[in-house]
Design an enzyme around this catalytic site. Structure first.
Site, mmCIF file in Angstrom:
data_model
loop_
_atom_site.group_PDB
_atom_site.id
_atom_site.type_symbol
_atom_site.label_atom_id
_atom_site.label_comp_id
_atom_site.label_asym_id
_atom_site.label_seq_id
_atom_site.Cartn_x
_atom_site.Cartn_y
_atom_site.Cartn_z
ATOM 1 N N HIS A 186 -2.665 -1.034 13.060
ATOM 2 C CA HIS A 186 -3.042 0.367 13.204
ATOM 3 C C HIS A 186 -4.005 0.616 14.355
ATOM 4 O O HIS A 186 -4.727 1.614 14.366
ATOM 5 C CB HIS A 186 -3.638 0.877 11.894
ATOM 6 C CG HIS A 186 -2.604 1.109 10.828
ATOM 7 N ND1 HIS A 186 -1.631 0.192 10.546
ATOM 8 C CD2 HIS A 186 -2.376 2.151 9.996
ATOM 9 C CE1 HIS A 186 -0.850 0.648 9.565
ATOM 10 N NE2 HIS A 186 -1.282 1.842 9.225
ATOM 11 N N PHE A 220 0.798 -1.218 0.000
ATOM 12 C CA PHE A 220 0.000 0.000 0.000
ATOM 13 C C PHE A 220 0.836 1.275 0.000
ATOM 14 O O PHE A 220 0.280 2.367 -0.073
ATOM 15 C CB PHE A 220 -0.922 -0.002 1.226
ATOM 16 C CG PHE A 220 -1.696 -1.284 1.374
ATOM 17 C CD1 PHE A 220 -2.772 -1.560 0.552
ATOM 18 C CD2 PHE A 220 -1.325 -2.229 2.320
ATOM 19 C CE1 PHE A 220 -3.480 -2.753 0.677
ATOM 20 C CE2 PHE A 220 -2.022 -3.421 2.458
ATOM 21 C CZ PHE A 220 -3.112 -3.680 1.632
ATOM 22 N N ASP A 224 5.137 0.321 10.849
ATOM 23 C CA ASP A 224 4.100 0.235 9.819
ATOM 24 C C ASP A 224 3.332 -1.081 9.970
ATOM 25 O O ASP A 224 3.024 -1.756 8.997
ATOM 26 C CB ASP A 224 4.729 0.325 8.424
ATOM 27 C CG ASP A 224 3.693 0.568 7.337
ATOM 28 O OD1 ASP A 224 2.623 1.120 7.628
ATOM 29 O OD2 ASP A 224 3.961 0.194 6.183
#
Length: 223
Positions: free
Chosen positions: A151, A26, A148
């Site tokens: 979330h 992404f 990363d």
């Protein structure tokens, strides 16, 4: 935020950049180039570059390319069962990544193919498991931590708490998907970014960031 991406492009071999662009993932190209540029600077410390949240290896390619050139190790950590938003029924679910035998997400085979295609396998140490467990077992300083992974506050906060203390002074903390406005995206990475700044242990390198990618340098103790 902008960064000197043209310089970063010159440092990436065309085949490596093509492998990044073709890999599942992404991260947009401009943010990827900002990550690459940060990794180039961090690699000057001669320490490992750590990524938390491998997925299929798109951004791992960039860290591995830097590691190869600098003679350091790229380390990537993931349980490879997919984050919350990648599960069935959610926005970022990819049914091609479901293991038909166990019926769960498994990005590890695709990740391995990604590194093989890029010719970078030998420059990457892949830790398969939960980030806090890997961080607790890790025993040396690192030059870069790229957050990363999951979330949620639990996962993003755990990644920061586990890995940021391993950053050497002068090392870089890079946080992806930082959205100050809740209308633009989830807030957990933003809260990690704010937490790092508020700790007094980091200073932001504003010119090095790009859109949702933020780059902070460890300037002292305080974690």
């Amino acid at each position: 935020m902008t960064a000197p991406h043209d310089a970063a492009v010159r440092e990436i071999a065309p085949d490596v950049l093509a492998a990044f662009e073709s890999a599942k993932g992404f991260m947009p190209v401009d943010e990827g180039l900002a990550l690459h540029a940060a990794a180039v600077r961090a690699a000057g410390l001669g320490l490992p570059l750590v990524e938390v949240g491998t997925y299929c290896g798109r951004s791992t390619i960039l860290l591995a390319e830097v590691a190869r050139a600098a003679g350091v190790l790229a380390v990537t950590v993931d349980h490879h069962r997919g984050s919350e938003e990648q599960q069935p029924g959610w926005e970022y679910h990819d049914p091609e990544l479901v293991d038909p035998v166990v019926g769960r997400m498994d990005t590890l085979p695709t990740f391995r193919r990604t590194l093989h295609a890029a010719g970078l396998e030998e420059h990457v140490l892949a830790l398969v498991g939960r980030s806090p467990q890997a961080a607790a077992a890790w025993g040396r300083p690192v030059g870069l931590v790229f957050v990363d992974g999951g979330h949620t506050d639990e996962h993003a906060g755990g990644d920061y708490e586990g890995w940021a203390p391993h950053l050497a002074e002068g090392g870089l903390l890079v946080v992806h998907d930082v959205f100050p406005d809740p209308a633009d995206g989830g807030q957990a990475p933003y809260r990690v970014y704010r937490r790092a700044l508020d700790s007094g242990a980091f200073a932001e390198e504003e010119a090095a960031g790009c859109r949702s990618l933020r780059v902070l340098r460890r300037t002292g103790p305080g974690l």
